[in-house]
Scaffold this active site. Structure first.
Site: not given
Ligand code: NAD
Length: 477
Positions: A108
């Site tokens: 990561k």
């Molecule tokens: P992203 O940046 O696209 O979205 C995150 C969202 O959460 C945003 O809309 C942001 O405004 C919101 N957010 C941030 N802080 C917040 C809070 N305190 N309260 C409410 N909302 C809040 O990120 P993502 O890629 O969707 O990732 C989200 C989660 O999923 C992370 O934990 C990431 O590790 C996990 N994840 C992502 C992927 C991927 O393919 N993108 C894969 C596996 C896991």
């Protein structure tokens, strides 16, 4: 992120969950520790000249386990990034890849930055420089370490990383495979952007195929009509909410974002809300729902399914006892701390754990990496051949029907669907669905049958850790 003094750090939380599973496995002496520890974490600090002055940035790339290479894991842009967090996320990647049988070790990366503070050109400069620092240390490489998007990053950053790698490795014919999550026109694969949210949908669909598991959560029936709370309408949360509401009949009653929450008991229009957030930067002022200022309190509202899809440790010792959802699916990594996990299990809450629930991203990344290495898009050789074989059957059935007086003609809809050979997107979805079903079956078998396993998370860890252990043992370590 530690939200409470008594709360373990994110990495300690992952280690506690690992220990619980390892205690149920008969691992050779010393192997347990070898698997648990993070192999290496690099910290890079670099300067970029922006707005007339040099700004110094701090980034990390952590490699948890190299039992299989390349190692894989996203790159996150967030001010909360630190060594503990990347190490926890790298460890989760090891277990996640093992659970869904993606042939990668865990890694990561992260950059301490709020991407919203920079414009597109500045972000390109920063991303190129960060990528340069990692590439020159072989921390980005198609055979050794393959990043992907995570919180705060997306297709654009991945395309820049791929381009930077290609510039530094001009004779590497597999250069495109150095990173996944690229846009389709820059070596990506159809269905990658939606993959993690799609995987959350497939995970829930699979859960709801098993009445005995649904009953454990005190629920019944299907996803149709289930009331859902989603936290974080970013890449993962938006796609999960969109597919569940548009395709499975679930009702998204609350969406929680950084600046508050939006509520509609009849169900929010996710596309409309997502457009509003993209335009206004938050949910405040959204006209088609009730605004609630204290977003995190909404995690405690009544619902059937709670989907934390934003960040880690949001369900912790301070609120776990108040969570009413009977079913939680961890779309984010680490949203439930180890302490909260125990409180929820005690209450009978069923948790579909992160290492399974959000594995859709790495699964489709695996398909993209294979596509890049094979230099051909999935389906290109078979599609038309498949269509002509289907046409043969349709022609023959129509001939027989005509012979019998033309009473049983096929509906045009069936004919059209049956005749169409599978393209890349259909194949990606099929591969992802299969992966999510197989991984669930492996976890479920342990959950139902293994003594001492009371929950899906421990079951998932047992499956994953025993696979990683077998891989180390086969090599003689
Ligand atoms: P992203 O940046 O696209 O979205 C995150 C969202 O959460 C945003 O809309 C942001 O405004 C919101 N957010 C941030 N802080 C917040 C809070 N305190 N309260 C409410 N909302 C809040 O990120 P993502 O890629 O969707 O990732 C989200 C989660 O999923 C992370 O934990 C990431 O590790 C996990 N994840 C992502 C992927 C991927 O393919 N993108 C894969 C596996 C896991």
């Amino acid at each position: 992120m530690t939200t409470n003094r008594a709360e373990p750090s994110f990495r300690e939380s992952v280690d506690l969950m690992f220990n619980r599973a390892a205690a149920l496995l008969d691992l050779p002496p010393g192997l347990e520790e070898k698997i648990r520890v993070c192999n290496s974490t690099y910290t890079v600090r670099f300067g970029v000249k922006l707005r007339g002055r040099v700004q110094t940035f701090t980034g990390y790339r952590s490699v948890h386990s190299e039992h299989t290479e390349p190692v894989k894991g996203g790159i996150r842009y967030s001010l909360g990034v630190n060594q503990d967090e990347v190490e926890a996320l790298a460890a989760l990647m090891t277990y996640k890849c093992a659970l869904v049988e993606a042939p990668f070790g865990g890694s990561k990366g992260g950059l301490c930055i709020d991407p919203r503070e920079y414009d597109t050109d500045e972000l390109e400069k920063i991303t190129r420089r960060f990528a340069y620092e990692l590439i020159k240390r072989d921390l980005i490489d198609p055979a050794q370490n393959v990043p992907a998007p995570d919180m705060g990053t997306g297709e654009r950053e991945m395309a820049i990383i791929a381009d930077q790698y290609a510039r530094m490795n001009t004779t590497d014919i597999n250069a495109r495979a150095c990173v996944t999550g690229k846009p389709p026109h820059a070596g990506g694969i159809k269905g990658r952007v939606e993959a993690t949210g799609r995987g959350v949908q497939y995970a829930l669909q699979e859960f709801f195929r098993h009445p005995e598991d649904i009953a454990k959560a005190g629920l019944s029936g299907s996803l149709d009509g289930k009331r859902v709370i989603v936290q974080g309408l970013g890449n993962v949360g938006y796609h999960a909410a969109k597919f569940l509401s548009e395709e499975d009949g679930s009702i998204i009653t609350y969406v929680i974002e950084r600046d508050g929450a939006i509520h509609d008991r009849n169900g929010l229009d996710i596309e409309d809300l997502h457009n509003w957030i993209s335009e206004h930067g938050g949910v405040k002022g959204y006209p088609n729902g009730q605004y609630i200022e204290n977003g995190s309190a909404v995690l405690e509202e009544e619902c059937d399914i709670l989907i934390p899809a934003a960040l880690e440790a949001v369900i912790n010792l301070s609120n776990a006892a108040n969570i009413k959802a009977p079913l939680i699916i961890e779309a984010a990594n680490g949203p439930v701390t180890a302490g909260a996990n125990d409180i929820l299990l005690e209450k009978g809450t069923v948790i579909i754990p992160d290492l399974y629930a959000n594995a859709g991203g790495v699964t489709v990344s695996y398909f993209e990496w294979v596509k890049n290495l094979s230099h051909i898009r999935f389906g290109r050789m078979q599609r038309r051949q498949e269509e002509s074989r289907h046409q043969l059957i349709v022609d023959e059935l129509e001939r027989l029907d005509a012979h019998l007086g033309g009473k049983w003609s096929m509906t045009p809809d069936f004919k059209q669907k049956y005749l169409r050979g599978a393209g890349e997107l259909e194949l990606v979805r099929s591969g992802l669905d299969d992966t999510m079903r197989e991984a669930y079956a492996a976890m479920q078998e342990v959950w139902h049958n293994r003594e001492g396993v009371k929950d899906l998370r421990t079951a998932g860890f047992v499956v994953a850790v025993s696979r990683v252990a077998s891989s180390y043992q086969a090599k003689g370590i």
